[in-house]
Design a protein around this motif. Structure first.
Motif, PDB file in Angstrom:
ATOM      1  N   SER A  72      55.585 119.454 104.643  1.00 51.64           N
ATOM      2  CA  SER A  72      54.467 119.214 103.721  1.00 51.64           C
ATOM      3  C   SER A  72      54.374 120.317 102.670  1.00 51.64           C
ATOM      4  N   ARG A  76      54.725 119.760  98.561  1.00 49.51           N
ATOM      5  CA  ARG A  76      53.743 120.237  97.578  1.00 49.51           C
ATOM      6  C   ARG A  76      54.403 121.178  96.573  1.00 49.51           C
ATOM      7  N   ASP A  79      56.426 119.219  94.130  1.00 46.30           N
ATOM      8  CA  ASP A  79      55.566 118.574  93.135  1.00 46.30           C
ATOM      9  C   ASP A  79      55.163 119.554  92.037  1.00 46.30           C
TER      10      ASP A  79
END
Length: 153
Positions: A72, A76, A79
């Protein structure tokens, strides 16, 4: 009388050496992180991701194996880097859920500059303080420490 070199090193000394190693590691990483942030607006984790993407690209799942981040956290971070125009994601024909991650031209340019910054800081805060022979010795010692433990039995 036992010679100095034959004395057993105490646990306290061993722990002190480990502590000193951790402090040096922290000092160097802090200097690298500061320089990357000041010069390139990159965190050390972002730099780690960029430097671990081959020029031909990589699958996100393969990148996960080369960096020290959770899935995760890596998603992130990807992104954020993609929003900055440094990374691109393209679908894989053979894997509907997978994606190929590549550096954009802007990402490659930033990475080249950040790699130079990293090398400069490592030279100034670490390698430049040691002789070539000391670096070779340290390299051999670290290689021994990195070697996987062999279980007995």
């Amino acid at each position: 009388m036992v010679a100095q070199s034959e004395r057993v090193v105490s646990r306290g000394f061993k722990v002190g050496v480990w502590r000193a190693y951790m402090e040096v590691n922290h000092q160097v990483l802090t200097a690298i992180e500061r320089a990357l942030a000041d010069r390139h607006r990159l965190s050390i984790s972002e730099f780690d991701v960029l430097v671990n993407i081959p020029l031909a690209g990589t699958r996100l799942k393969d990148l996960k194996e080369r960096v020290v981040l959770t899935q995760s956290a890596l998603s992130r971070l990807f992104d954020r880097l993609a929003q900055r125009g440094l990374l691109a994601r393209s679908p894989l024909e053979e894997d509907q859920r997978g994606a190929m991650i590549t550096l954009t031209e802007e990402g490659r340019k930033l990475l080249r500059a950040a790699v130079r910054t990293n090398a400069e800081v490592v030279e100034r805060t670490f390698a430049g303080k040691l002789t070539d022979d000391e670096l070779r010795t340290l390299d051999a010692l670290v290689a021994r420490l990195k070697a996987p433990e062999v279980s007995e039995g």
